[in-house]
Design a protein around this motif. Structure first.
Motif, PDB file in Angstrom:
ATOM      1  N   GLN A 194      -2.827  16.851   6.487  1.00 60.03           N
ATOM      2  CA  GLN A 194      -1.781  15.711   6.355  1.00 60.03           C
ATOM      3  C   GLN A 194      -2.538  14.336   5.751  1.00 60.03           C
ATOM      4  OE1 GLN A 194      -0.451  15.051  10.509  1.00 60.03           O
ATOM      5  NE2 GLN A 194       1.622  15.748   9.912  1.00 60.03           N
ATOM      6  N   VAL A 195      -1.773  13.442   5.093  1.00 58.10           N
ATOM      7  CA  VAL A 195      -2.553  12.380   4.450  1.00 58.10           C
ATOM      8  C   VAL A 195      -1.759  11.199   5.554  1.00 58.10           C
ATOM      9  CG1 VAL A 195      -3.123  10.703   2.616  1.00 58.10           C
ATOM     10  CG2 VAL A 195      -3.356  13.398   2.552  1.00 58.10           C
ATOM     11  N   CYS A 196      -2.500  10.249   5.929  1.00 56.50           N
ATOM     12  CA  CYS A 196      -1.700   9.134   6.414  1.00 56.50           C
ATOM     13  C   CYS A 196      -2.408   7.631   6.361  1.00 56.50           C
ATOM     14  CB  CYS A 196      -1.601   9.211   7.683  1.00 56.50           C
ATOM     15  SG  CYS A 196      -2.736   9.292   8.738  1.00 56.50           S
ATOM     16  N   HIS A 197      -1.520   6.824   6.224  1.00 54.98           N
ATOM     17  CA  HIS A 197      -2.288   5.164   6.301  1.00 54.98           C
ATOM     18  C   HIS A 197      -0.817   4.505   6.765  1.00 54.98           C
ATOM     19  CE1 HIS A 197      -4.038   1.675   4.176  1.00 54.98           C
ATOM     20  NE2 HIS A 197      -3.004   1.315   3.848  1.00 54.98           N
ATOM     21  N   LEU A 254       2.911   9.058   5.759  1.00 54.86           N
ATOM     22  CA  LEU A 254       2.593   9.957   6.247  1.00 54.86           C
ATOM     23  C   LEU A 254       2.981  11.358   5.565  1.00 54.86           C
ATOM     24  CD1 LEU A 254       0.897  11.906   8.470  1.00 54.86           C
ATOM     25  CD2 LEU A 254       3.215  11.779   9.659  1.00 54.86           C
ATOM     26  N   ARG A 255       2.259  12.043   4.781  1.00 56.45           N
ATOM     27  CA  ARG A 255       2.696  13.313   4.152  1.00 56.45           C
ATOM     28  C   ARG A 255       1.898  14.542   4.423  1.00 56.45           C
ATOM     29  NH1 ARG A 255       4.262  11.448  -0.995  1.00 56.45           N
ATOM     30  NH2 ARG A 255       5.878  10.460   0.216  1.00 56.45           N
ATOM     31  N   GLU A 286      -5.234  11.925  -3.447  1.00 55.28           N
ATOM     32  CA  GLU A 286      -4.489  11.866  -4.981  1.00 55.28           C
ATOM     33  C   GLU A 286      -3.367  12.579  -4.871  1.00 55.28           C
ATOM     34  OE1 GLU A 286      -7.534  12.721  -7.944  1.00 55.28           O
ATOM     35  OE2 GLU A 286      -8.873  10.955  -7.109  1.00 55.28           O
ATOM     36  N   ARG A 287      -3.292  13.919  -4.423  1.00 55.44           N
ATOM     37  CA  ARG A 287      -2.316  14.790  -4.377  1.00 55.44           C
ATOM     38  C   ARG A 287      -1.167  14.421  -3.535  1.00 55.44           C
ATOM     39  NH1 ARG A 287      -4.394  21.004  -4.561  1.00 55.44           N
ATOM     40  NH2 ARG A 287      -5.950  20.733  -6.256  1.00 55.44           N
ATOM     41  N   SER A 288      -1.363  13.489  -2.569  1.00 60.38           N
ATOM     42  CA  SER A 288      -0.333  13.040  -1.600  1.00 60.38           C
ATOM     43  C   SER A 288       0.554  12.185  -2.324  1.00 60.38           C
ATOM     44  CB  SER A 288      -0.950  12.516  -0.196  1.00 60.38           C
ATOM     45  OG  SER A 288      -1.619  11.156  -0.499  1.00 60.38           O
ATOM     46  N   GLY A 289       0.227  11.525  -3.165  1.00 65.28           N
ATOM     47  CA  GLY A 289       0.998  10.194  -3.714  1.00 65.28           C
ATOM     48  C   GLY A 289       0.729   8.932  -3.006  1.00 65.28           C
ATOM     49  N   LEU A 290      -0.104   8.974  -2.463  1.00 66.35           N
ATOM     50  CA  LEU A 290      -0.313   7.713  -1.262  1.00 66.35           C
ATOM     51  C   LEU A 290      -0.616   6.522  -2.274  1.00 66.35           C
ATOM     52  CD1 LEU A 290      -1.050   5.991   1.123  1.00 66.35           C
ATOM     53  CD2 LEU A 290      -3.312   6.884   1.130  1.00 66.35           C
ATOM     54  N   PRO A 335       0.002   0.853  -4.234  1.00 63.24           N
ATOM     55  CA  PRO A 335      -1.093   0.739  -5.194  1.00 63.24           C
ATOM     56  C   PRO A 335      -2.197  -0.169  -4.880  1.00 63.24           C
ATOM     57  CG  PRO A 335       1.119  -0.340  -5.843  1.00 63.24           C
ATOM     58  CD  PRO A 335       1.283   0.540  -4.538  1.00 63.24           C
ATOM     59  N   GLY A 336      -2.151  -0.967  -3.675  1.00 61.26           N
ATOM     60  CA  GLY A 336      -3.269  -1.685  -3.501  1.00 61.26           C
ATOM     61  C   GLY A 336      -4.322  -1.003  -2.682  1.00 61.26           C
ATOM     62  N   ILE A 337      -4.430   0.264  -2.459  1.00 62.82           N
ATOM     63  CA  ILE A 337      -5.338   0.952  -1.971  1.00 62.82           C
ATOM     64  C   ILE A 337      -6.221   1.308  -2.968  1.00 62.82           C
ATOM     65  CG2 ILE A 337      -5.955   3.198  -0.928  1.00 62.82           C
ATOM     66  CD1 ILE A 337      -3.278   3.206   0.592  1.00 62.82           C
ATOM     67  N   ASP A 338      -7.592   1.016  -2.777  1.00 63.12           N
ATOM     68  CA  ASP A 338      -8.550   1.450  -3.564  1.00 63.12           C
ATOM     69  C   ASP A 338      -9.752   2.125  -2.734  1.00 63.12           C
ATOM     70  OD1 ASP A 338     -10.879   1.492  -5.098  1.00 63.12           O
ATOM     71  OD2 ASP A 338     -11.520  -0.407  -5.223  1.00 63.12           O
ATOM     72  N   LEU A 339      -9.792   3.489  -3.324  1.00 64.96           N
ATOM     73  CA  LEU A 339     -10.680   4.598  -2.560  1.00 64.96           C
ATOM     74  C   LEU A 339     -12.258   4.145  -2.538  1.00 64.96           C
ATOM     75  CD1 LEU A 339      -8.878   7.873  -3.010  1.00 64.96           C
ATOM     76  CD2 LEU A 339      -8.786   6.601  -1.136  1.00 64.96           C
ATOM     77  N   ALA A 340     -12.474   3.199  -3.513  1.00 62.77           N
ATOM     78  CA  ALA A 340     -13.765   2.841  -3.550  1.00 62.77           C
ATOM     79  C   ALA A 340     -14.256   1.846  -2.591  1.00 62.77           C
ATOM     80  CB  ALA A 340     -14.194   2.289  -4.868  1.00 62.77           C
ATOM     81  N   ALA A 341     -13.197   1.106  -1.894  1.00 59.68           N
ATOM     82  CA  ALA A 341     -13.397  -0.024  -1.034  1.00 59.68           C
ATOM     83  C   ALA A 341     -12.553   0.460   0.303  1.00 59.68           C
ATOM     84  CB  ALA A 341     -12.528  -1.199  -1.578  1.00 59.68           C
ATOM     85  N   ASN A 342     -11.621   1.207   0.566  1.00 58.27           N
ATOM     86  CA  ASN A 342     -10.926   1.595   1.890  1.00 58.27           C
ATOM     87  C   ASN A 342     -12.008   2.752   2.353  1.00 58.27           C
ATOM     88  OD1 ASN A 342      -8.815   0.539   0.368  1.00 58.27           O
ATOM     89  ND2 ASN A 342      -8.088   0.561   2.428  1.00 58.27           N
ATOM     90  N   VAL A 343     -12.139   2.734   3.595  1.00 58.06           N
ATOM     91  CA  VAL A 343     -12.818   3.840   4.445  1.00 58.06           C
ATOM     92  C   VAL A 343     -11.880   4.822   4.783  1.00 58.06           C
ATOM     93  CG1 VAL A 343     -14.074   4.354   6.559  1.00 58.06           C
ATOM     94  CG2 VAL A 343     -14.455   2.116   5.338  1.00 58.06           C
TER      95      VAL A 343
END
Length: 96
Positions: free
Chosen positions: A9-12, A20-21, A36-40, A45-53
């Motif tokens: 599962q991927v959640c935010h 939640l997917r 990336e595959r989850s569509g999150l 679009p405000g999520i930046d994986l380089a910045a978010n933990v």
């Protein structure tokens, strides 16, 4: 012989919405690939994986962590205040 697929599962969560997917991914998939595959990233679009933990079940993990069956990938929001500083302010405001 191909490796088996696993369920993850991927959640935010935001104050006013959540994501939640559940996904079926190939064994060996990393946290970054699952996000990336989850569509999150397209839905929020405000999520930046380089910045978010990111983490798995509340434990911070790097994006290249390989997932296991039934892992829940969590993408965390940035902290609004330093927890130690907030605690100091609360302690300083109490009457003696």
């Amino acid at each position: 012989m191909a490796e088996a697929d696993i369920q993850v599962q991927v959640c935010h969560a935001l104050p006013d919405s959540s994501f939640l997917r559940s996904l079926t991914v190939p064994a060996g998939t990393t946290i970054g690939q699952a996000v990336e595959r989850s569509g999150l990233l397209q839905e929020m679009p405000g999520i930046d994986l380089a910045a978010n933990v990111v983490g798995i079940y509340g434990k911070r993990k790097p994006l290249d962590t390989v997932l296991r069956e039934h892992d829940r990938v969590e993408v965390y929001r940035p902290l609004q205040a330093d927890p130690k500083e907030a605690r100091r302010r609360r302690a300083g405001n109490k009457p003696a």
